[in-house]
Each structure stands twice: as structure tokens, then as C-alpha cells.
Design a protein around this motif. Structure first.
Motif, short mmCIF file in Angstrom:
data_model
loop_
_atom_site.label_atom_id
_atom_site.label_comp_id
_atom_site.label_asym_id
_atom_site.label_seq_id
_atom_site.Cartn_x
_atom_site.Cartn_y
_atom_site.Cartn_z
N UNK A 205 0.82 -1.22 0.00
CA UNK A 205 0.00 0.00 0.00
C UNK A 205 0.85 1.26 0.00
N UNK A 206 2.16 1.10 0.20
CA UNK A 206 3.06 2.25 0.14
C UNK A 206 3.45 2.82 1.48
N UNK A 207 2.96 2.23 2.57
CA UNK A 207 3.28 2.75 3.90
C UNK A 207 4.73 2.44 4.27
N UNK A 208 5.27 3.23 5.19
CA UNK A 208 6.58 2.94 5.76
C UNK A 208 6.37 1.91 6.85
N UNK A 209 7.02 0.77 6.74
CA UNK A 209 6.73 -0.36 7.62
C UNK A 209 7.84 -0.54 8.66
N UNK A 210 7.43 -0.55 9.93
CA UNK A 210 8.35 -0.77 11.05
C UNK A 210 8.00 -2.10 11.70
N UNK A 211 8.98 -2.96 11.86
CA UNK A 211 8.76 -4.25 12.49
C UNK A 211 9.43 -4.33 13.84
N UNK A 212 8.69 -4.76 14.85
CA UNK A 212 9.25 -4.99 16.19
C UNK A 212 9.11 -6.49 16.45
N UNK A 213 10.23 -7.18 16.62
CA UNK A 213 10.18 -8.63 16.69
C UNK A 213 11.35 -9.17 17.50
N UNK A 214 11.48 -10.49 17.53
CA UNK A 214 12.51 -11.11 18.35
C UNK A 214 13.66 -11.70 17.54
N UNK A 215 13.62 -11.54 16.23
CA UNK A 215 14.68 -12.13 15.41
C UNK A 215 14.78 -11.44 14.06
N UNK A 216 16.00 -11.30 13.57
CA UNK A 216 16.19 -10.76 12.24
C UNK A 216 15.67 -11.71 11.17
N UNK A 217 15.39 -12.95 11.55
CA UNK A 217 14.87 -13.95 10.63
C UNK A 217 13.36 -14.08 10.70
N UNK A 218 12.70 -13.26 11.52
CA UNK A 218 11.25 -13.33 11.66
C UNK A 218 10.58 -13.10 10.31
N UNK A 219 9.44 -13.76 10.05
CA UNK A 219 8.78 -13.65 8.74
C UNK A 219 8.45 -12.24 8.29
N UNK A 220 8.17 -11.32 9.23
CA UNK A 220 7.81 -9.95 8.84
C UNK A 220 9.02 -9.18 8.30
N UNK A 221 10.23 -9.66 8.58
CA UNK A 221 11.44 -8.92 8.21
C UNK A 221 11.49 -8.60 6.72
N UNK A 222 10.96 -9.52 5.92
CA UNK A 222 11.00 -9.36 4.46
C UNK A 222 10.25 -8.12 3.98
#
Length: 280
Positions: A205-222
Motif C-alpha cells: 500500500x506504500x506505507x513505511x513499515x516498522x517491524x518490532x520482533x525477536x529475530x532478524x529472521x522473523x517472517x515480517x522482516x522481508x
């Protein structure tokens, strides 16, 4: 596949170069998950071809399949209630149980302070302060953190929204997002597929996406523009809560300082309310 066991089984038949790869894998599996075969070969001192042949020796189609296998093991075997309980049993064997448990939390916060990029943190604050609209999402354990961040961030700036899957239409929420909007995904093991899918949609959608997670390999990282991975000495997901809320508190504090005029305006609105009917 039990990767370590498979490596041990095939090890005697490997070439000298492939044995170097095998030994490196057993000690540095995380490196394989995030490094190209070409760079890995240079680090180990073998050719890229040797790494590919090592993958074949494991019965894999190539390096990409090895990476996928390692990532899955690192992600889905990294957290358990057993680990949480074990760490608390360890704390219970020491004097002052409360101090031991809180000391573990302090260690996690200190580790995150050391490992988290200050540049990424500052950029995150800038984006949260400047966005025309902030949408926050989290499920299961992450929902309480997403709710807290929404409520608290809303105290210091306008247009902050929490995605509630029971009442909200995610398509309508995402339709309101622009290139000046920010989407915050909070996602911890075990990673909920809906959070990952919504994060992908927000990115499209064009938003700037920030991910807060427990691993650099987390699925949202992509799908993130900035990833803020927190660190814990333990693998239990429950143990991430104290450091998670500390990080979120730091972000809200940063926004209140970044947009001081906006914060003063919000404060004046709250101070103008007659609150006698609500609070003692």
C-alpha cells in the motif's frame, strides 16, 4: 530433517573443503541463514561450488533449500514454555527469587540497548513523529503490546490506530494509508500468519513499515523498512515482554521530544477536560 545429525552422518564421506563447511555450519548456523553462498565461501576459505556440493551431499537441491531449512529451525525451535520454566527454576535455586527474575529482565534490556542500532531507533522515532497516520498491529502475545503502544502514542500525537481483527476491516484501514503513513507490526514467536500477511499488504500500500520482533529472521522482516529486533539471553517468548515494553516506551518518549509542540497541544486538550467524574 535433523540438520546437525545429518551433517554428522555424511561427514566421513565429505571432501576436505566440504568438511570445513560442515564444521562451520555446526558452530555458525545463523551465518548460513543470512549470508550468500559466495560470501560464505570467502569467509570459510572454500569456493562457492564447494558449498553447493556440500548441500547436495545432504540430499538438498541447493544452497537456497539449506538456508530455508536453517531459517525454519532457528525460527520455530527458538521458543518454548519449557525454556521459560527452566530459567525460573534456575532463578528459584538462588536467594531472592524476585531479584533473580528481575535481574534476567535487566540483562535482556541491556543486551538490546547494546545490539539495537541507534540510527534505526532514531529513524523510527522520526517516522512515527512525522507520519500523517499510524496503524499498529499485533496478535496473541503481541496484541497487548500493540494496544499499549496505540494508547500511549495517541497521548502524544494524533491519528494513531490499532487494528482490531474482531471489529475492523483491514482493507478499509490500509486504504487510508499513503506514502506518508506508518504501519507498525509487532510479531513474536509463534508468528501469526495474519500479522505477516497484513504487513505485506501495508508494504504494497506504500506505507513505511516498522517491524518490532525477536529475530532478524522473523517472517515480517522481508516486508519491513526498519526492523527493531529485541535481544534476550533466553529463548522463551514470555521473557521478551519486559524488554519489549521498555523499547516501546523509549519510542513514545522519543516522539514526545521530537514533536514537542504537538505534545504540548495534546497535553492542553487533556488538561482542559473536567475529569472529576472519572478519577479520584
Amino acid at each position: 530433517m535433523d540438520l546437525q545429525q545429518k551433517v554428522k552422518e555424511v561427514f566421513p564421506a565429505l571432501s576436505i573443503g566440504q568438511k570445513k563447511v560442515a564444521k562451520y555450519l555446526l558452530v555458525h548456523s545463523h551465518t548460513f541463514a543470512v549470508t550468500s553462498a559466495q560470501k560464505l565461501g570467502k569467509d570459510i576459505g572454500v569456493s562457492e561450488t564447494t558449498i553447493i556440493r556440500f548441500c547436495y551431499s545432504l540430499g538438498l537441491s541447493g544452497y537456497a533449500e539449506l538456508q530455508k531449512l536453517i531459517r525454519n529451525q532457528l525460527i520455530y525451535e527458538s521458543s518454548s514454555l519449557n525454556e521459560y520454566h527452566s530459567s525460573k527454576l534456575e532463578a528459584a535455586s538462588q536467594p531472592n527469587f524476585m531479584a533473580q527474575v528481575m535481574g534476567q529482565d535487566i540483562t535482556s534490556i541491556e543486551k538490546t540497548m547494546k545490539n539495537l542500532s541507534n540510527e534505526d531507533f532514531s529513524k523510527t522515532v522520526d517516522q512515527l513523529a512525522a507520519a500523517d497516520n499510524v496503524l499498529i498491529s499485533g496478535h496473541r502475545l503481541s496484541f497487548s503490546a500493540a494496544h499499549w503502544l496505540t494508547f500511549t502514542l495517541r497521548l502524544v500525537r494524533e491519528e494513531v490506530h490499532l487494528y482490531r481483527p474482531d471489529t475492523d476491516d483491514i482493507f478499509l484501514l490500509l486504504n487510508k494509508m499513503t506514502e506518508n503513513s506508518v504501519f507498525v507490526a509487532i510479531s513474536f514467536h509463534r508468528y501469526v500468519k495474519e500479522t505477516v500477511k497484513i504487513t505485506e499488504m501495508a508494504k504494497k500500500a506504500g506505507a513505511f513499515v516498522i517491524g518490532v520482533t525477536d529475530s532478524e529472521l522473523a517472517p515480517i522482516a522481508e516486508y519491513t523498512d526498519i526492523l527493531l529486533p529485541i535481544s534476550t539471553p533466553r529463548t522463551s517468548t514470555i521473557d521478551t515482554a519486559p524488554v519489549l515494553f521498555s523499547l516501546l516506551n523509549s519510542l513514545v518518549a522519543g516522539v514526545s521530544i521530537k514533536d514537542e509542540q504537538g505534545f504540548k497541544k495534546r497535553k492542553a486538550i487533556y488538561d482542559a477536560f473536567n475529569q472529576d467524574d472519572y478519577f479520584f
